[in-house]
Design a protein around this motif. Structure first.
Motif, mmCIF file in Angstrom:
data_model
loop_
_atom_site.group_PDB
_atom_site.id
_atom_site.type_symbol
_atom_site.label_atom_id
_atom_site.label_comp_id
_atom_site.label_asym_id
_atom_site.label_seq_id
_atom_site.Cartn_x
_atom_site.Cartn_y
_atom_site.Cartn_z
ATOM 1 N N PHE A 13 0.834 -1.200 0.000
ATOM 2 C CA PHE A 13 0.000 0.000 0.000
ATOM 3 C C PHE A 13 0.869 1.250 0.000
ATOM 4 O O PHE A 13 0.591 2.217 -0.695
ATOM 5 C CB PHE A 13 -0.917 -0.030 1.221
ATOM 6 C CG PHE A 13 -2.003 0.989 1.192
ATOM 7 C CD1 PHE A 13 -3.130 0.797 0.413
ATOM 8 C CD2 PHE A 13 -1.911 2.135 1.963
ATOM 9 C CE1 PHE A 13 -4.139 1.738 0.399
ATOM 10 C CE2 PHE A 13 -2.910 3.079 1.944
ATOM 11 C CZ PHE A 13 -4.036 2.879 1.170
ATOM 12 N N GLU A 14 1.934 1.220 0.778
ATOM 13 C CA GLU A 14 2.839 2.373 0.875
ATOM 14 C C GLU A 14 3.650 2.562 -0.398
ATOM 15 O O GLU A 14 3.814 3.674 -0.883
ATOM 16 C CB GLU A 14 3.770 2.174 2.072
ATOM 17 C CG GLU A 14 4.709 3.330 2.336
ATOM 18 C CD GLU A 14 5.589 3.024 3.540
ATOM 19 O OE1 GLU A 14 6.807 3.267 3.430
ATOM 20 O OE2 GLU A 14 5.067 2.551 4.558
ATOM 21 N N VAL A 15 4.142 1.473 -0.956
ATOM 22 C CA VAL A 15 4.978 1.543 -2.145
ATOM 23 C C VAL A 15 4.140 1.896 -3.381
ATOM 24 O O VAL A 15 4.633 2.543 -4.301
ATOM 25 C CB VAL A 15 5.727 0.199 -2.349
ATOM 26 C CG1 VAL A 15 6.437 0.154 -3.681
ATOM 27 C CG2 VAL A 15 6.720 -0.003 -1.228
ATOM 28 N N GLY A 16 2.867 1.510 -3.385
ATOM 29 C CA GLY A 16 2.008 1.744 -4.547
ATOM 30 C C GLY A 16 1.720 3.202 -4.812
ATOM 31 O O GLY A 16 1.299 3.565 -5.906
ATOM 32 N N LEU A 23 -7.528 2.054 -6.107
ATOM 33 C CA LEU A 23 -7.564 0.681 -6.615
ATOM 34 C C LEU A 23 -8.130 -0.287 -5.579
ATOM 35 O O LEU A 23 -8.928 -1.167 -5.903
ATOM 36 C CB LEU A 23 -6.167 0.231 -7.039
ATOM 37 C CG LEU A 23 -5.683 0.722 -8.392
ATOM 38 C CD1 LEU A 23 -4.238 0.293 -8.626
ATOM 39 C CD2 LEU A 23 -6.567 0.198 -9.495
ATOM 40 N N ILE A 24 -7.738 -0.132 -4.334
ATOM 41 C CA ILE A 24 -8.239 -1.013 -3.285
ATOM 42 C C ILE A 24 -9.726 -0.757 -3.037
ATOM 43 O O ILE A 24 -10.515 -1.701 -2.909
ATOM 44 C CB ILE A 24 -7.409 -0.853 -2.005
ATOM 45 C CG1 ILE A 24 -6.012 -1.431 -2.241
ATOM 46 C CG2 ILE A 24 -8.083 -1.529 -0.816
ATOM 47 C CD1 ILE A 24 -5.053 -1.232 -1.119
ATOM 48 N N ALA A 25 -10.118 0.514 -3.012
ATOM 49 C CA ALA A 25 -11.543 0.832 -2.839
ATOM 50 C C ALA A 25 -12.363 0.283 -4.000
ATOM 51 O O ALA A 25 -13.444 -0.292 -3.797
ATOM 52 C CB ALA A 25 -11.728 2.338 -2.711
ATOM 53 N N GLY A 26 -11.849 0.437 -5.215
ATOM 54 C CA GLY A 26 -12.541 -0.103 -6.383
ATOM 55 C C GLY A 26 -12.660 -1.610 -6.334
ATOM 56 O O GLY A 26 -13.685 -2.180 -6.717
ATOM 57 N N ILE A 28 -12.768 -3.509 -3.609
ATOM 58 C CA ILE A 28 -13.762 -3.877 -2.592
ATOM 59 C C ILE A 28 -15.179 -3.666 -3.116
ATOM 60 O O ILE A 28 -16.047 -4.539 -2.980
ATOM 61 C CB ILE A 28 -13.509 -3.086 -1.291
ATOM 62 C CG1 ILE A 28 -12.197 -3.538 -0.651
ATOM 63 C CG2 ILE A 28 -14.674 -3.241 -0.315
ATOM 64 C CD1 ILE A 28 -11.711 -2.662 0.483
ATOM 65 N N VAL A 29 -15.420 -2.513 -3.747
ATOM 66 C CA VAL A 29 -16.750 -2.233 -4.297
ATOM 67 C C VAL A 29 -17.096 -3.217 -5.410
ATOM 68 O O VAL A 29 -18.226 -3.706 -5.507
ATOM 69 C CB VAL A 29 -16.828 -0.771 -4.795
ATOM 70 C CG1 VAL A 29 -18.095 -0.513 -5.571
ATOM 71 C CG2 VAL A 29 -16.718 0.188 -3.628
ATOM 72 N N LEU A 30 -16.113 -3.536 -6.261
ATOM 73 C CA LEU A 30 -16.342 -4.472 -7.360
ATOM 74 C C LEU A 30 -16.740 -5.846 -6.834
ATOM 75 O O LEU A 30 -17.707 -6.452 -7.322
ATOM 76 C CB LEU A 30 -15.097 -4.572 -8.230
ATOM 77 C CG LEU A 30 -15.157 -5.559 -9.385
ATOM 78 C CD1 LEU A 30 -16.152 -5.091 -10.423
ATOM 79 C CD2 LEU A 30 -13.783 -5.738 -10.006
ATOM 80 N N TRP A 31 -16.033 -6.356 -5.839
ATOM 81 C CA TRP A 31 -16.359 -7.684 -5.316
ATOM 82 C C TRP A 31 -17.684 -7.686 -4.577
ATOM 83 O O TRP A 31 -18.412 -8.683 -4.595
ATOM 84 C CB TRP A 31 -15.227 -8.213 -4.445
ATOM 85 C CG TRP A 31 -14.135 -8.754 -5.300
ATOM 86 C CD1 TRP A 31 -12.910 -8.195 -5.509
ATOM 87 C CD2 TRP A 31 -14.187 -9.930 -6.114
ATOM 88 N NE1 TRP A 31 -12.202 -8.967 -6.398
ATOM 89 C CE2 TRP A 31 -12.958 -10.039 -6.782
ATOM 90 C CE3 TRP A 31 -15.149 -10.890 -6.338
ATOM 91 C CZ2 TRP A 31 -12.672 -11.069 -7.658
ATOM 92 C CZ3 TRP A 31 -14.869 -11.927 -7.211
ATOM 93 C CH2 TRP A 31 -13.649 -12.007 -7.856
ATOM 94 N N PHE A 32 -18.035 -6.564 -3.942
ATOM 95 C CA PHE A 32 -19.364 -6.473 -3.328
ATOM 96 C C PHE A 32 -20.447 -6.557 -4.395
ATOM 97 O O PHE A 32 -21.427 -7.292 -4.245
ATOM 98 C CB PHE A 32 -19.511 -5.170 -2.534
ATOM 99 C CG PHE A 32 -20.928 -4.900 -2.128
ATOM 100 C CD1 PHE A 32 -21.494 -5.584 -1.066
ATOM 101 C CD2 PHE A 32 -21.702 -3.986 -2.826
ATOM 102 C CE1 PHE A 32 -22.808 -5.344 -0.700
ATOM 103 C CE2 PHE A 32 -23.015 -3.750 -2.469
ATOM 104 C CZ PHE A 32 -23.570 -4.426 -1.400
ATOM 105 N N GLY A 120 -4.319 1.628 -12.869
ATOM 106 C CA GLY A 120 -3.062 0.889 -12.735
ATOM 107 C C GLY A 120 -2.000 1.392 -13.694
ATOM 108 O O GLY A 120 -0.819 1.500 -13.344
ATOM 109 N N LEU A 121 -2.407 1.724 -14.906
ATOM 110 C CA LEU A 121 -1.474 2.286 -15.881
ATOM 111 C C LEU A 121 -0.950 3.641 -15.418
ATOM 112 O O LEU A 121 0.241 3.944 -15.574
ATOM 113 C CB LEU A 121 -2.145 2.410 -17.246
ATOM 114 C CG LEU A 121 -1.293 2.933 -18.382
ATOM 115 C CD1 LEU A 121 -0.119 1.993 -18.636
ATOM 116 C CD2 LEU A 121 -2.128 3.077 -19.641
ATOM 117 N N LEU A 122 -1.824 4.434 -14.828
ATOM 118 C CA LEU A 122 -1.390 5.722 -14.282
ATOM 119 C C LEU A 122 -0.338 5.522 -13.197
ATOM 120 O O LEU A 122 0.677 6.233 -13.160
ATOM 121 C CB LEU A 122 -2.593 6.485 -13.713
ATOM 122 C CG LEU A 122 -2.273 7.794 -12.995
ATOM 123 C CD1 LEU A 122 -1.717 8.815 -13.979
ATOM 124 C CD2 LEU A 122 -3.505 8.324 -12.294
#
Length: 137
Positions: A13-16, A23-26, A28-32, A120-122
């Protein structure tokens, strides 16, 4: 073990960089949304719709539907037993709610699937810019 996993996730998370929280929020929402659609589209019976239709039609008492297909058959038979003049119109109205349940979160899933690779590309481009900038120093 769990502490190592949490540390590793914190490191990623820190290195990203600033791209990781969206991305992480997306994710979580996607899997929900996918889980909701899976539960909504769950088929109540493994039988073919024709066998299911005859089975429910032959039963005098209406059982509680277990899935979307069961619910559609029960509602359709209830309307057909009333013998309305334009059956198709009544069925379209009755199945409107079932259709809304099947289409729920469809646009959200499509949007996240389209935007996540670009995010991710960004992050990749920003990382390359930072790398080349550090090489220039």
């Amino acid at each position: 073990m769990l502490a190592n996993l949490v540390n590793d996730l914190g490191f990623f998370f820190e290195v990203g960089g600033y791209v990781m929280p969206p991305l992480i929020a997306g994710t979580i929402v996607l899997w929900f949304a996918i889980g909701y659609r899976y539960a909504a589209l769950k088929r109540g019976s493994v039988r073919s719709p024709r066998v299911l239709l005859h089975r429910i039609a032959d039963e005098p008492s209406v059982r509680r539907p277990k899935g979307l297909l069961d619910e559609a058959v029960v509602v359709g038979l209830q309307i057909a037993r009333q013998d309305p003049p334009h059956l198709r119109r009544y069925l379209d109205d009755a199945f409107g709610e079932l259709e809304r349940r099947t289409r729920r979160f469809q646009k959200l899933i499509t949007a996240i699937v389209a935007v996540a690779p670009l995010t991710g590309l960004l992050g990749t481009v920003v990382g390359m810019i930072e790398t080349f900038d550090s090489l220039g120093d």
